[in-house]
Motif scaffolding. Structure first.
Motif, PDB file in Angstrom:
ATOM      1  N   ALA A  93       0.683  -1.242   0.025  1.00  0.00           N
ATOM      2  CA  ALA A  93      -0.149  -0.053  -0.061  1.00  0.00           C
ATOM      3  C   ALA A  93       0.907   1.398  -0.052  1.00  0.00           C
ATOM      4  O   ALA A  93       1.994   1.414   0.802  1.00  0.00           O
ATOM      5  CB  ALA A  93      -0.946   0.009   1.115  1.00  0.00           C
ATOM      6  N   ALA A  94       0.183   2.273  -0.768  1.00  0.00           N
ATOM      7  CA  ALA A  94       1.264   3.506  -0.957  1.00  0.00           C
ATOM      8  C   ALA A  94       0.439   4.714  -0.393  1.00  0.00           C
ATOM      9  O   ALA A  94      -0.741   4.817  -0.028  1.00  0.00           O
ATOM     10  CB  ALA A  94       1.540   3.828  -2.394  1.00  0.00           C
ATOM     11  N   SER A  95       1.355   5.682   0.266  1.00  0.00           N
ATOM     12  CA  SER A  95       0.721   6.745   0.881  1.00  0.00           C
ATOM     13  C   SER A  95       0.293   7.944  -0.118  1.00  0.00           C
ATOM     14  O   SER A  95      -0.219   8.655   0.282  1.00  0.00           O
ATOM     15  CB  SER A  95       1.936   7.406   1.479  1.00  0.00           C
ATOM     16  N   VAL A  96       0.791   7.686  -1.472  1.00  0.00           N
ATOM     17  CA  VAL A  96       0.442   8.981  -2.199  1.00  0.00           C
ATOM     18  C   VAL A  96      -0.422   8.243  -3.308  1.00  0.00           C
ATOM     19  O   VAL A  96      -0.744   7.209  -3.592  1.00  0.00           O
ATOM     20  CB  VAL A  96       1.594   9.127  -3.116  1.00  0.00           C
ATOM     21  N   ARG A  97      -1.519   9.261  -4.043  1.00  0.00           N
ATOM     22  CA  ARG A  97      -2.372   8.913  -4.957  1.00  0.00           C
ATOM     23  C   ARG A  97      -1.689   8.776  -6.079  1.00  0.00           C
ATOM     24  O   ARG A  97      -2.407   8.326  -7.017  1.00  0.00           O
ATOM     25  CB  ARG A  97      -3.426   9.868  -4.914  1.00  0.00           C
ATOM     26  N   SER A  98      -0.440   9.125  -6.357  1.00  0.00           N
ATOM     27  CA  SER A  98       0.199   8.983  -7.528  1.00  0.00           C
ATOM     28  C   SER A  98       0.836   7.772  -7.620  1.00  0.00           C
ATOM     29  O   SER A  98       1.520   7.829  -8.579  1.00  0.00           O
ATOM     30  CB  SER A  98       1.176  10.381  -7.711  1.00  0.00           C
ATOM     31  N   LEU A  99       0.449   6.671  -7.107  1.00  0.00           N
ATOM     32  CA  LEU A  99       1.243   5.330  -7.093  1.00  0.00           C
ATOM     33  C   LEU A  99       1.158   5.005  -8.612  1.00  0.00           C
ATOM     34  O   LEU A  99       1.823   4.370  -9.059  1.00  0.00           O
ATOM     35  CB  LEU A  99       0.569   4.477  -6.351  1.00  0.00           C
ATOM     36  N   CYS A 100       0.127   5.304  -9.403  1.00  0.00           N
ATOM     37  CA  CYS A 100      -0.044   4.896 -10.603  1.00  0.00           C
ATOM     38  C   CYS A 100       1.118   5.683 -11.645  1.00  0.00           C
ATOM     39  O   CYS A 100       1.004   5.116 -12.748  1.00  0.00           O
ATOM     40  CB  CYS A 100      -1.441   5.499 -11.214  1.00  0.00           C
ATOM     41  N   SER A 101       1.886   6.480 -10.983  1.00  0.00           N
ATOM     42  CA  SER A 101       2.879   6.986 -12.002  1.00  0.00           C
ATOM     43  C   SER A 101       4.097   6.124 -11.905  1.00  0.00           C
ATOM     44  O   SER A 101       5.192   6.224 -12.444  1.00  0.00           O
ATOM     45  CB  SER A 101       3.274   8.424 -11.403  1.00  0.00           C
ATOM     46  N   TYR A 102       4.114   4.981 -10.845  1.00  0.00           N
ATOM     47  CA  TYR A 102       5.314   4.210 -10.772  1.00  0.00           C
ATOM     48  C   TYR A 102       5.148   2.816 -11.133  1.00  0.00           C
ATOM     49  O   TYR A 102       4.274   2.073 -10.729  1.00  0.00           O
ATOM     50  CB  TYR A 102       5.401   4.332  -8.987  1.00  0.00           C
ATOM     51  N   ILE A 103       6.669   2.487 -11.384  1.00  0.00           N
ATOM     52  CA  ILE A 103       6.494   0.838 -11.622  1.00  0.00           C
ATOM     53  C   ILE A 103       6.791   0.368 -10.140  1.00  0.00           C
ATOM     54  O   ILE A 103       7.563   1.039  -9.467  1.00  0.00           O
ATOM     55  CB  ILE A 103       7.700   0.715 -12.707  1.00  0.00           C
ATOM     56  N   ILE A 104       6.013  -0.621 -10.015  1.00  0.00           N
ATOM     57  CA  ILE A 104       6.168  -1.317  -8.746  1.00  0.00           C
ATOM     58  C   ILE A 104       7.133  -2.679  -8.611  1.00  0.00           C
ATOM     59  O   ILE A 104       6.638  -3.456  -9.656  1.00  0.00           O
ATOM     60  CB  ILE A 104       5.070  -1.493  -7.832  1.00  0.00           C
ATOM     61  N   GLY A 105       8.070  -2.859  -7.839  1.00  0.00           N
ATOM     62  CA  GLY A 105       8.707  -4.225  -8.018  1.00  0.00           C
ATOM     63  C   GLY A 105       8.355  -4.875  -6.469  1.00  0.00           C
ATOM     64  O   GLY A 105       8.578  -4.049  -5.563  1.00  0.00           O
ATOM     65  N   TRP A 106       8.580  -6.253  -6.645  1.00  0.00           N
ATOM     66  CA  TRP A 106       8.672  -6.910  -5.302  1.00  0.00           C
ATOM     67  C   TRP A 106      10.224  -7.554  -5.214  1.00  0.00           C
ATOM     68  O   TRP A 106      10.574  -8.091  -6.286  1.00  0.00           O
ATOM     69  CB  TRP A 106       7.772  -7.957  -5.053  1.00  0.00           C
ATOM     70  N   PHE A 107      10.639  -7.692  -4.397  1.00  0.00           N
ATOM     71  CA  PHE A 107      12.058  -8.348  -4.070  1.00  0.00           C
ATOM     72  C   PHE A 107      11.849  -9.091  -2.685  1.00  0.00           C
ATOM     73  O   PHE A 107      11.018  -8.886  -1.861  1.00  0.00           O
ATOM     74  CB  PHE A 107      13.137  -7.209  -3.767  1.00  0.00           C
ATOM     75  N   ARG A 108      13.095 -10.020  -2.584  1.00  0.00           N
ATOM     76  CA  ARG A 108      12.692 -10.793  -1.132  1.00  0.00           C
ATOM     77  C   ARG A 108      14.117 -10.935  -0.920  1.00  0.00           C
ATOM     78  O   ARG A 108      15.072 -11.058  -1.689  1.00  0.00           O
ATOM     79  CB  ARG A 108      12.236 -12.074  -1.475  1.00  0.00           C
TER      80      ARG A 108
END
Length: 122
Positions: A23-38
Motif C-alpha cells: 500500500a502506498a501513501s500517495v495517490r500518484s502510485l499509478c505513476s510508478y513501476i512497482i517491484g517486489w523483492f525478497r
C-alpha cells in the motif's frame, strides 16, 4: 518520497498460497513501476516481480514465473503479489519498491517499504 507498507506475510505450509499487499501513501502510485523483492538471511536481495504503471506489463524472475502473479489496483493505491505453490526456500522478507523503469536491478528502485515476513514450513 513514497511511503510503502507491505502486509500479508505469515507462516504457511509448503504448497500453500499467500497474497501480499503493498500500500502506498500517495495517490500518484499509478505513476510508478512497482517491484517486489525478497531477502533471506545471509542471502542477497532477489528480484521477484515487477509491474508497470498501468498494470499492462509484468515481469517475473524465472524461479517464480507461473506460480506468482503481480497485479495492481491504482484506485486503491495498492499492488499485490499472489504467491502460489510456495516452497520452503522462498521464506524471506518480502519488500515492494518504486521505480521509474521496469528493471530487475534493485539499485534502480527508489522508495522501499520495510518488508513483510513470509515463512514456509516443509
Amino acid at each position: 518520497q513514497v511511503h510503502l507498507v507491505e502486509s500479508g506475510g505469515g507462516l504457511v505450509q509448503a504448497g500453500d498460497p499467500l497474497r501480499l499487499s503493498c500500500a502506498a501513501s500517495v495517490r500518484s502510485l499509478c505513476s510508478y513501476i512497482i517491484g517486489w523483492f525478497r531477502q533471506a538471511p545471509v542471502r542477497q536481495r532477489e528480484f521477484v516481480a515487477a509491474i508497470n504503471d498501468t498494470g499492462t506489463h509484468t515481469t517475473y524472475s524465472d524461479s517464480v514465473k507461473g506460480r506468482f502473479t503481480i497485479s495492481r489496483d491504482n484506485a486503491k493505491n495498492t499492488v499485490y503479489l499472489q504467491m502460489n505453490g510456495l516452497k520452503p526456500e522462498e521464506a524471506a522478507l518480502y519488500y515492494c519498491a518504486t521505480s521509474r523503469w521496469t528493471t530487475r536491478t534493485s539499485a534502480a528502485y527508489d522508495d522501499w517499504g520495510r518488508g513483510t515476513q513470509v515463512t514456509v514450513s516443509s
